[in-house]
Write an enzyme that holds these catalytic residues in place. Sequence first.
Site, PDB file in Angstrom:
ATOM      1  N   GLY A 205       4.045   6.278   0.241  1.00 39.77           N
ATOM      2  CA  GLY A 205       4.731   5.940  -1.000  1.00 39.77           C
ATOM      3  C   GLY A 205       4.971   4.443  -1.037  1.00 39.77           C
ATOM      4  O   GLY A 205       4.281   3.681  -0.355  1.00 39.77           O
TER       5      GLY A 205
ATOM      6  N   SER B  78       0.835  -1.205   0.000  1.00 41.76           N
ATOM      7  CA  SER B  78       0.000   0.000   0.000  1.00 41.76           C
ATOM      8  C   SER B  78       0.859   1.241   0.000  1.00 41.76           C
ATOM      9  O   SER B  78       2.018   1.226   0.426  1.00 41.76           O
ATOM     10  CB  SER B  78      -0.907   0.013   1.236  1.00 41.76           C
ATOM     11  OG  SER B  78      -1.558   1.265   1.353  1.00 41.76           O
ATOM     12  N   HIS B  79       0.273   2.335  -0.468  1.00 39.11           N
ATOM     13  CA  HIS B  79       0.873   3.666  -0.391  1.00 39.11           C
ATOM     14  C   HIS B  79       1.068   4.059   1.083  1.00 39.11           C
ATOM     15  O   HIS B  79       1.901   4.886   1.411  1.00 39.11           O
ATOM     16  CB  HIS B  79      -0.102   4.624  -1.081  1.00 39.11           C
ATOM     17  CG  HIS B  79       0.399   6.001  -1.327  1.00 39.11           C
ATOM     18  ND1 HIS B  79       1.349   6.291  -2.262  1.00 39.11           N
ATOM     19  CD2 HIS B  79       0.072   7.191  -0.751  1.00 39.11           C
ATOM     20  CE1 HIS B  79       1.575   7.601  -2.266  1.00 39.11           C
ATOM     21  NE2 HIS B  79       0.819   8.168  -1.355  1.00 39.11           N
ATOM     22  N   SER B  80       0.289   3.448   1.962  1.00 35.85           N
ATOM     23  CA  SER B  80       0.304   3.808   3.392  1.00 35.85           C
ATOM     24  C   SER B  80       0.804   2.643   4.240  1.00 35.85           C
ATOM     25  O   SER B  80       0.264   1.532   4.136  1.00 35.85           O
ATOM     26  CB  SER B  80      -1.120   4.183   3.816  1.00 35.85           C
ATOM     27  OG  SER B  80      -1.329   3.905   5.184  1.00 35.85           O
TER      28      SER B  80
ATOM     29  N   SER C 138       2.032   1.758  -5.745  1.00 31.25           N
ATOM     30  CA  SER C 138       2.044   0.372  -5.263  1.00 31.25           C
ATOM     31  C   SER C 138       2.043  -0.604  -6.428  1.00 31.25           C
ATOM     32  O   SER C 138       2.801  -1.573  -6.450  1.00 31.25           O
ATOM     33  CB  SER C 138       0.792   0.083  -4.417  1.00 31.25           C
ATOM     34  OG  SER C 138       0.683   0.993  -3.384  1.00 31.25           O
TER      35      SER C 138
END
Lengths: 132, 209
Positions: free
Chosen positions: A44, A9-11, A72
């Site tokens: 990111g 994930s981006h998070s 991702s």
Amino acid sequence: MTVGIVLVSHSPAVAGSVAEMAAELAGPSVAIRAAGGTDDGRFGTSIDLIAAAVKAADSGDGVCVLMDMGSSVLTAKTLLEDLEDDGGGPLVRLADAPFTEGAVAAAVLASTGQDLDTVVGSAEQAWSMRKL
Amino acid sequence: MAFDAQTATAWITASEAAVKADEARLTGLDAAIGDGDHGANMARGLAAALTNIAERAPSTPGDVLVAAGRGIVAKTGGASGPLYGSAFRRAGKALGDTTSASADEVGAALEAALTAIKGLGGANEGDKTMIDALAPAVAAFQAVAADGGPLAAAAAAAADGAEQGLAATVPMQARKGRASYLGPRSVGHEDPGAASTALILRALAEVVA
């Protein structure tokens, strides 16, 4: 042995939470690893974090990778190309699936000892699970 | 002038300097239609490219670009990391083992970069992405090289093509990435990825001039 699952994930928090939830629903037999955010904890994606998670999740039966969006997907695709170029690494497939629902579906199927194709297929079938 | 390892390294050095000098502008463009991290991400990625080149001390221009690409992929963080990283790595691989690439060979390497970005991101011309700067740049570079023009002239044409391509992204509606969620509200802004591509190609033109 079971297919491993990697969540990208981006998070960092999203990857970690979805991994926690999928693990709770699938039980302890499945290796589920989170690879969210950058290697210094920002939003990111990090190719090194994903590569490490894939290695940690692999028990020899392969790894199903799920991605949420944006970097991702692009970073996971880049890692797959690297693994194909280098050869000899773990068997890895990317699932084109909704992130949370696909992760749970993949983890539950993996817990029953199904092979990588079946696990990826179950994640991708999560698109068709209507809610209303 | 030929494109050797020293020139390739000078290109990445100049690109890093250009992106760093324009970091605030790139971030401002990205804040308008993206998540506002493009300037910082590109500065970090190109700095990692320079570190990787310094550590590996590659002896061919192809290996310089591959080393740059690996640094960019590892450290950029956003979607531009895998896109630019793959672009530089494929360009480097396209140059092969040559120690000094001709204008034609550099043109083929730039085309390989464009193919890599299209293949990875699935975008095409008109989607308001870095492709809208890179595609006209590659075409302009190859047109000069095909006529037997020198590297400096081809690179200058590519930089002009990229800047024209960047300007053309303003009226476009984004069809890829975060900006695509904005629909018609993405119109009226330069695409940040096209802006960084234009900077990188201008840096090439200046290094080989």
